[in-house]
Enzyme design. Sequence first.
Site, short mmCIF file in Angstrom:
data_model
loop_
_atom_site.label_atom_id
_atom_site.label_comp_id
_atom_site.label_asym_id
_atom_site.label_seq_id
_atom_site.Cartn_x
_atom_site.Cartn_y
_atom_site.Cartn_z
N SER A 156 25.60 -7.98 -21.66
CA SER A 156 25.35 -8.85 -22.81
C SER A 156 25.10 -10.29 -22.37
O SER A 156 25.78 -10.82 -21.50
CB SER A 156 26.55 -8.81 -23.75
OG SER A 156 26.31 -9.61 -24.88
N LYS A 191 22.53 -9.53 -26.62
CA LYS A 191 23.22 -10.82 -26.66
C LYS A 191 24.27 -10.81 -27.76
O LYS A 191 24.04 -10.27 -28.85
CB LYS A 191 22.19 -11.94 -26.89
CG LYS A 191 22.76 -13.30 -27.24
CD LYS A 191 23.52 -13.95 -26.10
CE LYS A 191 24.26 -15.21 -26.57
NZ LYS A 191 25.46 -15.49 -25.73
N CYS A 222 35.20 -14.00 -25.04
CA CYS A 222 34.33 -15.15 -24.76
C CYS A 222 35.20 -16.36 -24.42
O CYS A 222 36.06 -16.73 -25.20
CB CYS A 222 33.44 -15.48 -25.96
SG CYS A 222 32.49 -16.99 -25.66
N ILE A 237 34.38 -7.14 -16.27
CA ILE A 237 35.06 -8.27 -16.85
C ILE A 237 34.06 -9.20 -17.56
O ILE A 237 32.89 -9.26 -17.19
CB ILE A 237 35.81 -9.09 -15.75
CG1 ILE A 237 34.84 -9.56 -14.66
CG2 ILE A 237 36.95 -8.31 -15.19
CD1 ILE A 237 35.50 -10.48 -13.61
N ASN A 238 34.56 -9.94 -18.56
CA ASN A 238 33.81 -11.08 -19.07
C ASN A 238 33.92 -12.17 -18.00
O ASN A 238 34.48 -11.94 -16.92
CB ASN A 238 34.39 -11.52 -20.42
CG ASN A 238 33.34 -12.24 -21.28
OD1 ASN A 238 32.56 -13.06 -20.79
ND2 ASN A 238 33.33 -11.95 -22.57
O1 DOR Z 1 30.53 -16.07 -20.52
C1 DOR Z 1 30.33 -15.80 -21.69
N1 DOR Z 1 29.47 -16.53 -22.41
N2 DOR Z 1 30.96 -14.75 -22.27
C2 DOR Z 1 30.84 -14.45 -23.57
O2 DOR Z 1 31.48 -13.53 -24.04
C3 DOR Z 1 29.93 -15.20 -24.42
C4 DOR Z 1 29.04 -16.15 -23.70
C5 DOR Z 1 28.75 -17.35 -24.54
O3 DOR Z 1 27.88 -17.24 -25.43
O4 DOR Z 1 29.39 -18.40 -24.37
#
Ligand code: DOR
Length: 304
Positions: free
Chosen positions: A21, A45, A129, A191-192
């Site tokens: 994503s 996204k 996030c 992982i995120n």
């Molecule tokens: O690193 C990230 N950026 N992880 C997320 O889940 C969302 C994204 C963002 O849009 O900030």
Amino acid sequence: NVDLSVTLAGMTMKNPVVVASGTFGFGREYGEFYDLSELGGICAKGLTLHRREGNPGPRIAETPMGILNSVGLQNPGVDAFIATELPFLRQYDVKVIANISGNSPEEYGVMCEKLAEAGVDMIEVNISCPNVKAGGLAYGTRPELAAEVTEVAKAHAGQVPVMVKLSPNVTDITEIARAVEGAGADALSLINTLRGMRIDVNTRRPILKMNTGGMSGPAVLPVAVRMVWEVSNAVKIPVLGMGGVSKGEDAAQMMLAGATAVAVGTACFADPYAPLKVRDGLAEIAARQGLSAVSELTGGVKPW
Ligand code: DOR
């Protein structure tokens, strides 16, 4: 002639490579490079109930070993995705995973209902996030809140499998993984991004307007492999592994650590073909090891 297919929480993909994503938009730019049907899956996204502008810039900081981002969930909103982006992706023979973030458990529920009705193949519930204050981070770092969001998402997703995306910004990721599994999640993705910071020594200001951001890319691969291994050993539900995967060997590590499938993110920015190279590299490793199916790699790490 290695069988590349894998099944993640009932969703069968022709190969284990998904685009992560946020790194592929809604696929439109990448569709100009190659047939998106070559991929196992596309994770769109991140979506929110209403459109968002995201955070003020600068919100991307490159480093020699990866990227810091503080995008803040810029997106057109779930209804716009369903109306214009999902039909585009549906032209391809590829699994479509929608990634969602909410300001409350109820918002997650509403989005799940809309996306299940629209017919996505899987929902990735983003509780991790690092760049938003309300919701986001808090859900993913507290087991009770992570479980609550998972329960509400499950209750509104109908037959669509729910995969919960975990944060690496925690002391014990297995505690969150177990809570989410107990709440009914069908799969986990991890992982995120890992919270980080970069400072311009001349101006003495952080590069990012938000000061900190989420780190992705090669720097996080060993952290991600460790977390996939720990989580896979702690739960029974399948894992989609991601974090710094840019070649077949990286993906093989993820699978040996316990991942059923892998996502490629940051590597797509430098090379749109990275997901296909990961797929081919993985197939080559499996063939060299005499396997008949790439899925045989999953959980195959040997104990000392
Ligand atoms: O690193 C990230 N950026 N992880 C997320 O889940 C969302 C994204 C963002 O849009 O900030």
